[in-house]
Every structure is written in structure tokens, then in C-alpha cells.
Design an enzyme around this catalytic site. Structure first.
Site, mmCIF file in Angstrom:
data_model
loop_
_atom_site.group_PDB
_atom_site.id
_atom_site.type_symbol
_atom_site.label_atom_id
_atom_site.label_comp_id
_atom_site.label_asym_id
_atom_site.label_seq_id
_atom_site.Cartn_x
_atom_site.Cartn_y
_atom_site.Cartn_z
ATOM 1 N N TYR A 53 0.827 -1.218 0.000
ATOM 2 C CA TYR A 53 0.000 0.000 0.000
ATOM 3 C C TYR A 53 0.860 1.266 0.000
ATOM 4 O O TYR A 53 0.664 2.168 -0.812
ATOM 5 C CB TYR A 53 -0.910 -0.049 1.232
ATOM 6 C CG TYR A 53 -1.783 1.170 1.408
ATOM 7 C CD1 TYR A 53 -3.051 1.232 0.841
ATOM 8 C CD2 TYR A 53 -1.338 2.255 2.161
ATOM 9 C CE1 TYR A 53 -3.854 2.354 1.011
ATOM 10 C CE2 TYR A 53 -2.137 3.375 2.334
ATOM 11 C CZ TYR A 53 -3.392 3.430 1.762
ATOM 12 O OH TYR A 53 -4.169 4.537 1.929
ATOM 13 N N GLN A 54 1.837 1.313 0.909
ATOM 14 C CA GLN A 54 2.624 2.548 1.078
ATOM 15 C C GLN A 54 3.454 2.860 -0.163
ATOM 16 O O GLN A 54 3.562 4.012 -0.577
ATOM 17 C CB GLN A 54 3.590 2.445 2.273
ATOM 18 C CG GLN A 54 3.113 1.639 3.454
ATOM 19 C CD GLN A 54 2.221 2.401 4.387
ATOM 20 O OE1 GLN A 54 1.779 3.499 4.059
ATOM 21 N NE2 GLN A 54 1.940 1.840 5.533
ATOM 22 N N GLU A 98 -1.627 15.507 9.478
ATOM 23 C CA GLU A 98 -2.387 14.393 10.056
ATOM 24 C C GLU A 98 -3.258 14.966 11.175
ATOM 25 O O GLU A 98 -2.784 15.730 12.014
ATOM 26 C CB GLU A 98 -1.399 13.337 10.604
ATOM 27 C CG GLU A 98 -1.971 12.354 11.611
ATOM 28 C CD GLU A 98 -3.121 11.476 11.095
ATOM 29 O OE1 GLU A 98 -2.981 10.886 10.021
ATOM 30 O OE2 GLU A 98 -4.162 11.402 11.788
ATOM 31 N N ASP A 129 -6.101 19.597 10.346
ATOM 32 C CA ASP A 129 -7.070 19.137 9.361
ATOM 33 C C ASP A 129 -6.544 19.469 7.956
ATOM 34 O O ASP A 129 -6.345 20.644 7.629
ATOM 35 C CB ASP A 129 -8.386 19.871 9.645
ATOM 36 C CG ASP A 129 -9.507 19.427 8.728
ATOM 37 O OD1 ASP A 129 -9.216 18.790 7.697
ATOM 38 O OD2 ASP A 129 -10.668 19.717 9.042
ATOM 39 N N GLY A 130 -6.329 18.431 7.152
ATOM 40 C CA GLY A 130 -5.787 18.615 5.803
ATOM 41 C C GLY A 130 -6.668 19.535 4.970
ATOM 42 O O GLY A 130 -6.179 20.327 4.153
ATOM 43 N N ASP A 147 -3.633 9.656 2.212
ATOM 44 C CA ASP A 147 -3.607 8.319 2.820
ATOM 45 C C ASP A 147 -4.621 8.313 3.949
ATOM 46 O O ASP A 147 -4.297 8.589 5.100
ATOM 47 C CB ASP A 147 -2.202 8.015 3.354
ATOM 48 C CG ASP A 147 -2.180 6.703 4.118
ATOM 49 O OD1 ASP A 147 -3.112 5.893 3.936
ATOM 50 O OD2 ASP A 147 -1.244 6.493 4.907
ATOM 51 N N SER A 149 -8.172 6.754 6.102
ATOM 52 C CA SER A 149 -8.914 5.558 6.444
ATOM 53 C C SER A 149 -10.139 5.511 5.522
ATOM 54 O O SER A 149 -10.278 6.348 4.621
ATOM 55 C CB SER A 149 -9.289 5.563 7.924
ATOM 56 O OG SER A 149 -9.795 6.820 8.276
HETATM 57 N N1 PUT Z 1 -4.829 3.983 4.958
HETATM 58 C C1 PUT Z 1 -5.409 2.737 5.241
HETATM 59 C C2 PUT Z 1 -6.448 2.305 4.291
HETATM 60 C C3 PUT Z 1 -7.386 1.322 4.903
HETATM 61 C C4 PUT Z 1 -8.225 0.693 3.867
HETATM 62 N N2 PUT Z 1 -9.215 -0.198 4.377
#
Ligand code: PUT
Length: 274
Positions: A53-54, A98, A129-130, A147, A149
Site C-alpha cells: 500500500y505505502q 495528520e 485538518d488537511g 492516505d 482511512s
Molecule cells: N490507509 C489505510 C487504508 C485502509 C483501507 N481499508
């Protein structure tokens, strides 16, 4: 997050549990996944597969931009995206915003393999707050990476049209954005709506995919939008040799993986073309 199913793993120890101003934060030590960060009951990253992901959310936009000198990261409180962005040879300055200082604090303590990103000399980290941050920073960034949630709780606003419009205003000419945009297996509506919003704001937009076995369905993707109408997302402007991959400690991203990330299954193409 796993409609009609479950995903389970063996927990060795609960390392940390708290309710911050924004969300429930949980850090686990597990038998097979290493350390795991969970926010509001949803896995954000595990030590075993976080690099996919990163690396992808970072290098896909960075390698599509001709000169990504100044980068904004919105979210990314575990430090993993900062760790990857800092590796890119053309990046000179990283600003990260963040919202939840507790996620930063907990990651520094329990997830040092990601929080190492906060140690980069290129990085200026702000807690805030972005959305608000970008209102005061117009035409400043070459690349903006969100990035977040999932769109429940504090991240809902990051999937909406006014957020994409704000990112556009914070970009320099030819700037690029890249945002977490969900899985096509379980959240096709989210993928499709986020891509539509991105297309409304940017002359070029696409969805790219990666594999993260501990996320719902094991697949997640990113919406990427560019102000440069000549950009070809599947033809990176900066390519890496095998030696580059090794010296930058890349474990998932490569130039070939970049090109392949934009090749989507037929049922997904059909949906996204509607
Ligand atoms: N940044 C984390 C993503 C989570 C995706 N379910």
C-alpha cells in the site's frame, strides 16, 4: 468490511488501546502478521503487507510527475507514506498534515518500521485538518497524496467533490493527486464515485490497483488525477532499474508493477466506463 464473511488472525498481545478525540486506536501483536494498527475496528496496516500500500500510493503519482519536488501528504499518521515519499530522488520537501496526534504518537512507539518516515529531514509534520490546511496553501504542491482511512468517521470528507476541488487549487500547474479509493470487489460504488469526482476536477484521471491481503478482499486501489493533460499514467516518467529497486529498498513497486497497476479486469472497466 467483509460482507457475509470474516477475516481472523491470532492475537498474541494487545499492545495499546485508546479512544482518541477522533477514533478508537488499537495496536496488536499477532502470530502471523506482526504488528497491526486498527482504527475504529478496521485494519489500517499490518507489518506483513503494509509495504504494498505505502509504496504504491507514493510511487504511482511520484513517478508520473516530471519533477515532484514538493509533496503534500494528508493523513498517513503511521508514517509509512512519508517513509516511501522520502526515498524518491527528486523529492526535496514533504509536508504532512495528520489530524490525529495520537496515531502519530502510538505509531512512533509501536510501529517504528513505518514511523521511521517521520525522521526524514525532508519532512515537515503538522497536526491538523488537511482540508483546512489546503485552504491556505494554493498552487504550492507538485503531488498531493491522501492516505486516509475508509469513508466512515473522520475520513468521510476526503472522498467528496469539494475535497478534490481543494486539492486541485493547492497544486502547481501539472500537479498530480493520488487518493485511497477502496476495493472494486466490495465497494464498487465508492471506486466509481471517487473516480467520477476526480474526472470532474482533473483532465486526466484513472484507478490503479494493488494487492494487500489483510484489507477487505485483498485488493485496494487508488484514484489518481493529473492537471497535465498529456500525462500517460501507465508510462512512468521516471523508471527504476533492478539496482534502484534494491538500493531504495522497494519490495512491491517496480516500473513493471506501475504499468500493470492500471490494467483493470473487464468487469471493473465496464463499471468505471458507465
Ligand atoms: N490507509 C489505510 C487504508 C485502509 C483501507 N481499508
Amino acid at each position: 468490511m467483509w460482507p457475509g464473511g470474516t477475516f481472523s488472525f491470532e492475537v498474541k498481545e494487545v499492545l495499546h488501546k485508546e479512544k482518541s478525540k477522533y477514533q478508537d486506536i488499537l495496536v496488536l501483536d499477532t502470530t502471523s502478521l506482526g504488528r497491526v494498527l486498527v482504527l475504529d475496528g478496521i485494519i489500517q496496516c499490518t507489518q506483513k503487507d503494509e509495504f504494498s500500500y505505502q509504496e504504491m500510493i507514493s510511487f504511482l503519482p511520484l513517478c508520473c510527475h516530471k519533477n515532484p519536488e514538493k509533496v503534500l501528504i494528508v493523513g498517513g499518521g503511521d508514517g509509512g507514506v512519508a517513509r516511501e515519499v522520502a526515498k524518491h530522488p527528486l523529492v526535496k520537501e514533504i509536508v504532512q498534515v495528520e489530524i490525529d496526534d495520537k496515531v502519530i504518537e502510538v505509531s512512533k512507539k509501536y510501529l517504528p518500521f513505518m514511523a521511521v518516515g517521520f525522521e526524514s529531514k525532508k519532512l515537515k509534520l503538522h497536526v491538523g485538518d488537511g482540508f483546512e490546511f489546503m485552504k491556505n496553501h494554493s498552487q504550492e504542491f507538485d503531488v498531493i497524496i491522501t492516505d486516509s482511512s475508509d469513508p466512515v468517521g473522520p475520513a468521510v470528507s476526503l472522498f467528496q467533490e469539494n475535497y478534490f476541488a481543494l486539492m486541485k487549487s493547492a497544486l502547481k500547474p501539472n500537479g498530480i493527486v493520488c487518493s485511497q479509493a477502496g476495493t472494486y470487489w466490495y465497494s464498487m460504488d465508492l471506486v466509481s464515485s471517487t473516480l467520477k469526482i476526480c474526472k470532474n476536477q482533473f483532465p486526466k484521471a484513472a484507478y490503479a490497483t494493488t494487492s494487500v491481503p489483510t484489507y477487505p478482499s485483498g485488493q485496494i486501489g487508488f484514484v489518481i488525477g493529473s492537471l497535465d493533460s498529456d500525462v500517460q499514467f501507465d508510462k512512468p516518467t521516471l523508471t527504476f532499474s533492478r539496482q534502484d529497486e534494491l538500493s531504495m529498498n522497494l519490495r512491491y513497486y517496480s516500473t513493471d508493477v506501475h504499468k500493470a497497476a492500471f490494467a483493470l479486469p473487464t468487469f471493473v472497466k465496464n463499471e468505471l466506463e458507465k
